[in-house]
Write a protein that holds these residues in place. Structure first.
Motif, PDB file in Angstrom:
ATOM      1  N   SER A 205     -44.216   5.418   6.984  1.00 12.92           N
ATOM      2  CA  SER A 205     -43.272   4.380   6.545  1.00 12.92           C
ATOM      3  C   SER A 205     -43.158   3.266   7.591  1.00 12.92           C
ATOM      4  CB  SER A 205     -41.904   5.009   6.285  1.00 12.92           C
ATOM      5  OG  SER A 205     -40.966   4.028   5.919  1.00 12.92           O
ATOM      6  N   TRP A 206     -43.122   3.646   8.856  1.00 11.27           N
ATOM      7  CA  TRP A 206     -43.006   2.660   9.934  1.00 11.27           C
ATOM      8  C   TRP A 206     -44.251   1.778   9.991  1.00 11.27           C
ATOM      9  CZ3 TRP A 206     -45.420   1.450  14.603  1.00 11.27           C
ATOM     10  CH2 TRP A 206     -44.671   0.678  15.503  1.00 11.27           C
ATOM     11  N   LEU A 207     -45.432   2.372   9.785  1.00 11.05           N
ATOM     12  CA  LEU A 207     -46.677   1.613   9.854  1.00 11.05           C
ATOM     13  C   LEU A 207     -46.865   0.693   8.650  1.00 11.05           C
ATOM     14  CD1 LEU A 207     -49.009   4.414  11.256  1.00 11.05           C
ATOM     15  CD2 LEU A 207     -48.432   2.271  12.422  1.00 11.05           C
ATOM     16  N   ARG A 208     -46.235   1.021   7.538  1.00 10.29           N
ATOM     17  CA  ARG A 208     -46.376   0.178   6.341  1.00 10.29           C
ATOM     18  C   ARG A 208     -45.854  -1.233   6.565  1.00 10.29           C
ATOM     19  NH1 ARG A 208     -45.081   5.114   3.589  1.00 10.29           N
ATOM     20  NH2 ARG A 208     -46.907   5.824   2.397  1.00 10.29           N
ATOM     21  N   GLN A 209     -44.888  -1.392   7.432  1.00 11.45           N
ATOM     22  CA  GLN A 209     -44.351  -2.737   7.680  1.00 11.45           C
ATOM     23  C   GLN A 209     -45.395  -3.660   8.305  1.00 11.45           C
ATOM     24  OE1 GLN A 209     -41.354  -3.041  10.897  1.00 11.45           O
ATOM     25  NE2 GLN A 209     -41.983  -0.964  11.525  1.00 11.45           N
ATOM     26  N   PHE A 210     -46.472  -3.046   8.868  1.00 10.56           N
ATOM     27  CA  PHE A 210     -47.555  -3.829   9.469  1.00 10.56           C
ATOM     28  C   PHE A 210     -48.820  -3.799   8.601  1.00 10.56           C
ATOM     29  CE2 PHE A 210     -45.042  -1.964  13.018  1.00 10.56           C
ATOM     30  CZ  PHE A 210     -44.464  -3.138  13.481  1.00 10.56           C
ATOM     31  N   ASN A 211     -48.648  -3.387   7.343  1.00  9.92           N
ATOM     32  CA  ASN A 211     -49.726  -3.396   6.329  1.00  9.92           C
ATOM     33  C   ASN A 211     -50.793  -2.327   6.537  1.00  9.92           C
ATOM     34  OD1 ASN A 211     -48.600  -5.609   4.924  1.00  9.92           O
ATOM     35  ND2 ASN A 211     -49.563  -7.049   6.345  1.00  9.92           N
ATOM     36  N   TYR A 212     -50.522  -1.326   7.331  1.00  9.55           N
ATOM     37  CA  TYR A 212     -51.517  -0.261   7.538  1.00  9.55           C
ATOM     38  C   TYR A 212     -51.810   0.503   6.247  1.00  9.55           C
ATOM     39  CZ  TYR A 212     -51.708  -0.690  12.650  1.00  9.55           C
ATOM     40  OH  TYR A 212     -51.925  -1.148  13.929  1.00  9.55           O
ATOM     41  N   HIS A 213     -50.900   0.432   5.283  1.00  9.66           N
ATOM     42  CA  HIS A 213     -51.112   1.139   4.020  1.00  9.66           C
ATOM     43  C   HIS A 213     -52.193   0.490   3.162  1.00  9.66           C
ATOM     44  CE1 HIS A 213     -48.356  -2.133   3.127  1.00  9.66           C
ATOM     45  NE2 HIS A 213     -48.661  -2.023   1.853  1.00  9.66           N
ATOM     46  N   GLN A 214     -52.688  -0.669   3.552  1.00  9.86           N
ATOM     47  CA  GLN A 214     -53.743  -1.337   2.787  1.00  9.86           C
ATOM     48  C   GLN A 214     -55.134  -0.785   3.110  1.00  9.86           C
ATOM     49  OE1 GLN A 214     -53.434  -5.561   3.469  1.00  9.86           O
ATOM     50  NE2 GLN A 214     -51.330  -5.696   2.700  1.00  9.86           N
ATOM     51  N   ALA A 215     -55.249   0.017   4.171  1.00 10.51           N
ATOM     52  CA  ALA A 215     -56.559   0.474   4.632  1.00 10.51           C
ATOM     53  C   ALA A 215     -57.201   1.454   3.653  1.00 10.51           C
ATOM     54  CB  ALA A 215     -56.433   1.117   5.998  1.00 10.51           C
ATOM     55  N   LYS A 216     -58.500   1.312   3.471  1.00 10.71           N
ATOM     56  CA  LYS A 216     -59.285   2.228   2.645  1.00 10.71           C
ATOM     57  C   LYS A 216     -60.063   3.239   3.483  1.00 10.71           C
ATOM     58  CE  LYS A 216     -60.183  -0.860  -1.301  1.00 10.71           C
ATOM     59  NZ  LYS A 216     -61.262  -1.515  -2.099  1.00 10.71           N
ATOM     60  N   VAL A 217     -60.462   2.815   4.696  1.00 11.63           N
ATOM     61  CA  VAL A 217     -61.306   3.653   5.548  1.00 11.63           C
ATOM     62  C   VAL A 217     -60.611   3.886   6.880  1.00 11.63           C
ATOM     63  CG1 VAL A 217     -63.540   3.850   6.720  1.00 11.63           C
ATOM     64  CG2 VAL A 217     -63.409   2.762   4.468  1.00 11.63           C
ATOM     65  N   GLY A 218     -60.623   5.155   7.323  1.00 11.24           N
ATOM     66  CA  GLY A 218     -60.138   5.503   8.644  1.00 11.24           C
ATOM     67  C   GLY A 218     -61.314   5.769   9.574  1.00 11.24           C
ATOM     68  N   ILE A 219     -61.147   5.414  10.846  1.00 11.34           N
ATOM     69  CA  ILE A 219     -62.211   5.565  11.836  1.00 11.34           C
ATOM     70  C   ILE A 219     -61.610   6.211  13.082  1.00 11.34           C
ATOM     71  CG2 ILE A 219     -63.998   4.381  13.163  1.00 11.34           C
ATOM     72  CD1 ILE A 219     -63.289   1.904  11.229  1.00 11.34           C
ATOM     73  N   VAL A 220     -62.291   7.219  13.610  1.00  9.38           N
ATOM     74  CA  VAL A 220     -61.880   7.846  14.870  1.00  9.38           C
ATOM     75  C   VAL A 220     -62.986   7.612  15.889  1.00  9.38           C
ATOM     76  CG1 VAL A 220     -61.162   9.955  16.031  1.00  9.38           C
ATOM     77  CG2 VAL A 220     -60.563   9.611  13.624  1.00  9.38           C
ATOM     78  N   LEU A 221     -62.650   6.913  16.967  1.00  8.54           N
ATOM     79  CA  LEU A 221     -63.632   6.543  17.982  1.00  8.54           C
ATOM     80  C   LEU A 221     -63.533   7.492  19.167  1.00  8.54           C
ATOM     81  CD1 LEU A 221     -63.130   2.669  17.829  1.00  8.54           C
ATOM     82  CD2 LEU A 221     -64.935   4.016  16.753  1.00  8.54           C
TER      83      LEU A 221
END
Length: 275
Positions: free
Chosen positions: A13-29
């Motif tokens: 919920s906190w990250l949604r305010q910065f539009n993180y919910h729009q992401a389709k792909v996650g990446i772990v580096l």
């Protein structure tokens, strides 16, 4: 258990305010692997220590930032640095970000890591697509979690790495003129590197490369039914009959040299996903 669910919900919920919910792909580096961020049109970057309930990255080579942006037309979240059991975290803390990514709506996951090559055909700087893994970590990230919200308690692991994503990575590597080998990854606790006898043992049980990460995340991704693929950068050659001392600085340096090729492959696949 309820607390973990609440934490996942609150963080997402906190990250949604910065539009993180729009992401389709996650990446772990993984260790020494960060050049992919240069392919991202970054819209927001938040240090882990500012994100509610997130652990903090304690490994020097892991910058510890959660990035939101676009590669081509594809919105992505990139974890610039991950967490490890050897840092003192629980398996649930290590895999907490994966559960948050899924809660935010991420549909596919790409992971990278630095690994020691035990297969004699693997040389420093090689890229290896994980076709399977062996888990020698001390416990499972699913231990104790049995609420339906976490997914099935007994996820099938007969094919932990998504074949379609793997094929896309192989095609992108070929188009880029980069060899992408395949192999079995074994995940150990660390942080010490292995003895000669341990390398022999790990090779005997069917592993081609060894590292200290990735598998807990992949187990959780499978529980969450989140398709994933992973690539190892071979940073040192682990021939027990011809073993030379290696430092973490050398490992990071080798990973950094291969990072450009790996990042180009990941970026090409991510652009294709969003096409």
């Amino acid at each position: 258990m309820e607390t973990l669910l609440q934490q996942i919900t609150e963080t997402a919920s906190w990250l949604r305010q910065f539009n993180y919910h729009q992401a389709k792909v996650g990446i772990v580096l993984g260790t020494g692997l960060g050049q992919l961020v240069h392919h991202i049109r970054i819209e927001k970057s938040i240090p882990y220590n500012e994100i509610p309930h997130f652990p903090e990255a304690t490994v020097e080579s892991h910058k510890g930032q959660l990035i939101f942006g676009h590669i081509g037309d594809t919105p992505v979240i990139a974890m610039q640095g991950r967490f490890h059991y050897y840092e003192g975290y629980t398996m649930q803390q290590i895999t907490f970000p994966l559960r948050v990514l899924k809660a935010l709506g991420v549909q596919q996951l790409l992971l990278s890591n630095a690994a020691g090559g035990m297969n004699p055909a693997f040389k420093k700087g090689d890229l290896v697509l994980l076709e399977d893994h062996i888990n020698l970590q001390p416990e499972s990230p699913l231990r104790g979690l049995n609420a339906p919200a976490f997914g099935t308690r007994f996820p099938d692991m007969s094919c932990p790495y998504d074949r379609q994503l793997g094929q896309l990575l192989q095609k992108a590597a070929a188009a880029n003129g980069t060899a992408l080998k395949t192999g079995v990854y074994v995940s150990v606790m660390g942080p010490n590197l292995e003895t000669r006898a341990e390398y022999r043992f790990l090779r005997m049980i069917g592993a081609d490369m060894v590292g200290m990460s990735t598998v807990p995340e992949v187990i959780v991704a499978n529980q969450l039914q989140l398709p994933c693929a992973a690539v190892s950068v071979i940073t040192d050659e682990c021939d027990p009959d011809n073993l030379h001392p290696v430092s973490i600085e050398e490992i990071i340096a080798v990973a950094g040299k291969a990072d450009e090729k790996l990042s180009a492959i990941f970026a090409a696949v991510i652009r294709q996903i969003g096409a």
